[in-house]
Design a protein around this motif. Structure first.
Motif, PDB file in Angstrom:
ATOM      1  N   GLU A  98     -32.120 -45.547  13.303  1.00 62.40           N
ATOM      2  CA  GLU A  98     -31.206 -45.472  12.163  1.00 62.40           C
ATOM      3  C   GLU A  98     -30.641 -44.061  12.016  1.00 62.40           C
ATOM      4  OE1 GLU A  98     -31.791 -47.795   8.296  1.00 62.40           O
ATOM      5  OE2 GLU A  98     -32.554 -45.803   7.791  1.00 62.40           O
ATOM      6  N   ILE A  99     -31.490 -43.054  12.110  1.00 58.80           N
ATOM      7  CA  ILE A  99     -31.032 -41.672  12.029  1.00 58.80           C
ATOM      8  C   ILE A  99     -30.088 -41.354  13.188  1.00 58.80           C
ATOM      9  CG2 ILE A  99     -31.767 -39.250  12.137  1.00 58.80           C
ATOM     10  CD1 ILE A  99     -34.366 -40.128  10.721  1.00 58.80           C
ATOM     11  N   GLN A 100     -30.422 -41.853  14.358  1.00 56.22           N
ATOM     12  CA  GLN A 100     -29.578 -41.623  15.526  1.00 56.22           C
ATOM     13  C   GLN A 100     -28.178 -42.191  15.316  1.00 56.22           C
ATOM     14  OE1 GLN A 100     -30.293 -39.946  18.397  1.00 56.22           O
ATOM     15  NE2 GLN A 100     -28.239 -40.359  19.188  1.00 56.22           N
ATOM     16  N   ARG A 101     -28.095 -43.381  14.745  1.00 52.97           N
ATOM     17  CA  ARG A 101     -26.779 -43.994  14.497  1.00 52.97           C
ATOM     18  C   ARG A 101     -25.990 -43.199  13.477  1.00 52.97           C
ATOM     19  NH1 ARG A 101     -27.812 -48.476  12.090  1.00 52.97           N
ATOM     20  NH2 ARG A 101     -30.021 -48.847  12.497  1.00 52.97           N
ATOM     21  N   HIS A 102     -26.662 -42.651  12.489  1.00 54.43           N
ATOM     22  CA  HIS A 102     -25.981 -41.811  11.507  1.00 54.43           C
ATOM     23  C   HIS A 102     -25.523 -40.486  12.127  1.00 54.43           C
ATOM     24  CE1 HIS A 102     -26.257 -43.772   7.524  1.00 54.43           C
ATOM     25  NE2 HIS A 102     -27.287 -44.418   8.053  1.00 54.43           N
ATOM     26  N   SER A 103     -26.189 -40.062  13.182  1.00 56.55           N
ATOM     27  CA  SER A 103     -25.847 -38.798  13.840  1.00 56.55           C
ATOM     28  C   SER A 103     -24.651 -38.922  14.776  1.00 56.55           C
ATOM     29  CB  SER A 103     -27.051 -38.281  14.645  1.00 56.55           C
ATOM     30  OG  SER A 103     -28.138 -37.982  13.807  1.00 56.55           O
ATOM     31  N   ASN A 132     -36.524 -41.471  24.626  1.00 57.61           N
ATOM     32  CA  ASN A 132     -35.072 -41.548  24.811  1.00 57.61           C
ATOM     33  C   ASN A 132     -34.300 -40.838  23.698  1.00 57.61           C
ATOM     34  OD1 ASN A 132     -35.022 -43.068  27.236  1.00 57.61           O
ATOM     35  ND2 ASN A 132     -35.523 -44.916  26.069  1.00 57.61           N
ATOM     36  N   TYR A 133     -34.981 -40.525  22.603  1.00 56.15           N
ATOM     37  CA  TYR A 133     -34.346 -39.858  21.470  1.00 56.15           C
ATOM     38  C   TYR A 133     -34.681 -38.364  21.423  1.00 56.15           C
ATOM     39  CZ  TYR A 133     -33.611 -44.608  19.700  1.00 56.15           C
ATOM     40  OH  TYR A 133     -33.226 -45.928  19.549  1.00 56.15           O
ATOM     41  N   LEU A 134     -35.498 -37.906  22.360  1.00 58.17           N
ATOM     42  CA  LEU A 134     -35.898 -36.509  22.404  1.00 58.17           C
ATOM     43  C   LEU A 134     -35.112 -35.779  23.493  1.00 58.17           C
ATOM     44  CD1 LEU A 134     -39.749 -36.983  21.981  1.00 58.17           C
ATOM     45  CD2 LEU A 134     -38.138 -36.111  20.266  1.00 58.17           C
ATOM     46  N   PRO A 135     -34.950 -34.467  23.376  1.00 56.10           N
ATOM     47  CA  PRO A 135     -34.104 -33.712  24.318  1.00 56.10           C
ATOM     48  C   PRO A 135     -34.519 -33.862  25.778  1.00 56.10           C
ATOM     49  CG  PRO A 135     -34.643 -32.366  22.413  1.00 56.10           C
ATOM     50  CD  PRO A 135     -35.491 -33.595  22.306  1.00 56.10           C
ATOM     51  N   LEU A 136     -33.527 -33.859  26.641  1.00 53.43           N
ATOM     52  CA  LEU A 136     -33.781 -33.852  28.074  1.00 53.43           C
ATOM     53  C   LEU A 136     -34.095 -32.438  28.562  1.00 53.43           C
ATOM     54  CD1 LEU A 136     -30.927 -36.199  29.343  1.00 53.43           C
ATOM     55  CD2 LEU A 136     -33.344 -36.752  29.026  1.00 53.43           C
ATOM     56  N   SER A 137     -33.692 -31.446  27.773  1.00 55.07           N
ATOM     57  CA  SER A 137     -33.869 -30.049  28.171  1.00 55.07           C
ATOM     58  C   SER A 137     -34.139 -29.209  26.926  1.00 55.07           C
ATOM     59  CB  SER A 137     -32.611 -29.551  28.895  1.00 55.07           C
ATOM     60  OG  SER A 137     -32.730 -28.210  29.267  1.00 55.07           O
ATOM     61  N   MET A 166     -41.000 -36.083  13.781  1.00 54.51           N
ATOM     62  CA  MET A 166     -40.432 -35.005  12.989  1.00 54.51           C
ATOM     63  C   MET A 166     -39.721 -33.984  13.885  1.00 54.51           C
ATOM     64  SD  MET A 166     -40.560 -35.613   9.845  1.00 54.51           S
ATOM     65  CE  MET A 166     -39.821 -34.034   9.438  1.00 54.51           C
ATOM     66  N   SER A 167     -40.201 -33.818  15.109  1.00 50.32           N
ATOM     67  CA  SER A 167     -39.480 -32.963  16.058  1.00 50.32           C
ATOM     68  C   SER A 167     -38.101 -33.541  16.320  1.00 50.32           C
ATOM     69  CB  SER A 167     -40.266 -32.842  17.367  1.00 50.32           C
ATOM     70  OG  SER A 167     -41.513 -32.208  17.167  1.00 50.32           O
ATOM     71  N   PHE A 168     -38.023 -34.861  16.479  1.00 52.43           N
ATOM     72  CA  PHE A 168     -36.729 -35.528  16.636  1.00 52.43           C
ATOM     73  C   PHE A 168     -35.813 -35.226  15.452  1.00 52.43           C
ATOM     74  CE2 PHE A 168     -34.601 -39.268  14.794  1.00 52.43           C
ATOM     75  CZ  PHE A 168     -33.538 -39.414  15.675  1.00 52.43           C
ATOM     76  N   VAL A 169     -36.362 -35.280  14.248  1.00 54.90           N
ATOM     77  CA  VAL A 169     -35.569 -34.985  13.048  1.00 54.90           C
ATOM     78  C   VAL A 169     -35.067 -33.544  13.093  1.00 54.90           C
ATOM     79  CG1 VAL A 169     -35.647 -34.731  10.534  1.00 54.90           C
ATOM     80  CG2 VAL A 169     -36.711 -36.717  11.616  1.00 54.90           C
ATOM     81  N   TYR A 170     -35.932 -32.625  13.473  1.00 54.62           N
ATOM     82  CA  TYR A 170     -35.518 -31.217  13.553  1.00 54.62           C
ATOM     83  C   TYR A 170     -34.400 -31.032  14.573  1.00 54.62           C
ATOM     84  CZ  TYR A 170     -39.744 -29.897  10.939  1.00 54.62           C
ATOM     85  OH  TYR A 170     -40.710 -29.759   9.978  1.00 54.62           O
ATOM     86  N   PHE A 171     -34.487 -31.709  15.708  1.00 57.76           N
ATOM     87  CA  PHE A 171     -33.437 -31.598  16.721  1.00 57.76           C
ATOM     88  C   PHE A 171     -32.110 -32.124  16.183  1.00 57.76           C
ATOM     89  CE2 PHE A 171     -37.167 -32.110  19.772  1.00 57.76           C
ATOM     90  CZ  PHE A 171     -37.277 -30.751  19.990  1.00 57.76           C
ATOM     91  N   ASN A 172     -32.154 -33.184  15.404  1.00 58.97           N
ATOM     92  CA  ASN A 172     -30.928 -33.733  14.819  1.00 58.97           C
ATOM     93  C   ASN A 172     -30.337 -32.782  13.789  1.00 58.97           C
ATOM     94  OD1 ASN A 172     -30.069 -36.899  15.274  1.00 58.97           O
ATOM     95  ND2 ASN A 172     -32.162 -36.466  15.917  1.00 58.97           N
TER      96      ASN A 172
END
Length: 240
Positions: free
Chosen positions: A156-161, A9-14, A52-58
């Motif tokens: 936590e990172i998502q909320r900061h984003s 749910n935190y990774l890109p849909l596209s 880490m891919s999630f972090v890169y996307f953010n």
């Protein structure tokens, strides 16, 4: 393993290219196969790579939405500065050590204490990947504890984003409300391509957009068409 799926749910849909999507699918397959076959240490490695891919996307979203802040964050990167500025994919960030790349999260108000926690996950991955004679995750319980910790960090990172996503969505509404001026005349196509695809948005990112308060946009004469575009987002993704 059921809890682990929440990371999707935190990774890109596209993704920008089929190769990028193939890479993420490969990591999911590697995680599931190793977890199912009791190779929990390798399952953790794949899951950490997804994280880490999630972090890169953010960080990519920061680069796209707040380019000035991103360039300020490059102070001290020396030889990598030009490459990072000219990057055309989030995966280009892999040229920088992960521990160093995590410093960019200061741009979304993650303090040193939190970043230190994130760095610890990188250290755990490094320890697991080296031939040091240790099996750190030999049971499902051991890796499940680490997965729970990772998901807490990701959330936590998502909320900061959130402010970055809100800024991105606001700019999208202002630039995309007019069917005669935007890239795609159909609102659904514009949302899918110019918002979600272009910004590597996840389901959680879309949730932020759905909750966006249009109040500060009411001063614009174009507000009715802005509101209509926002309503189209709700119609297409509100029940996802």
């Amino acid at each position: 393993m059921e809890e682990a799926a929440e990371l999707a749910n935190y990774l890109p849909l596209s993704f920008k290219t089929p190769k990028e999507q193939e890479y993420i699918e490969f990591l999911w397959d590697a995680f599931e196969m190793n977890y199912t076959n009791g190779k929990y240490q390798f399952a953790f490695l794949a899951y950490h790579m997804l994280t880490m891919s999630f972090v890169y996307f953010n960080i990519w979203q920061i680069k796209q939405t707040e380019p000035g802040d991103f360039e300020k964050g490059l102070i001290g990167f020396g030889r990598d500065e030009k490459t990072l500025i000219e990057a055309t994919s989030p995966f280009a960030f892999s040229i920088v050590p992960e521990r160093t790349m995590l410093r960019f999260l200061k741009l979304i108000a993650c303090d040193n204490g939190k970043i230190g926690t994130y760095v610890k996950l990188v250290d755990d991955r490094n320890n697991s990947a080296h031939p040091n004679g240790n099996i750190y995750f030999s049971t499902p319980a051991a890796v499940d504890i680490k997965i729970t910790e990772i998901l807490r960090v990701v959330d936590e990172i998502q909320r900061h984003s959130r402010p970055v996503i809100e800024r991105c969505y606001r700019e999208f509404l202002l630039k995309s409300h007019d069917p005669d001026e935007r890239e795609y005349s159909e609102a659904s196509d514009q949302i899918r391509e110019a918002l979600i695809h272009a910004n590597y948005m996840s389901q959680r990112d879309i949730g932020v957009c759905l909750e966006y308060n249009l109040g500060d946009l009411r001063e614009f004469d174009e507000f009715p068409s802005i509101e209509a575009l926002h309503q189209q987002l709700h119609a297409a993704y509100g029940n996802a």
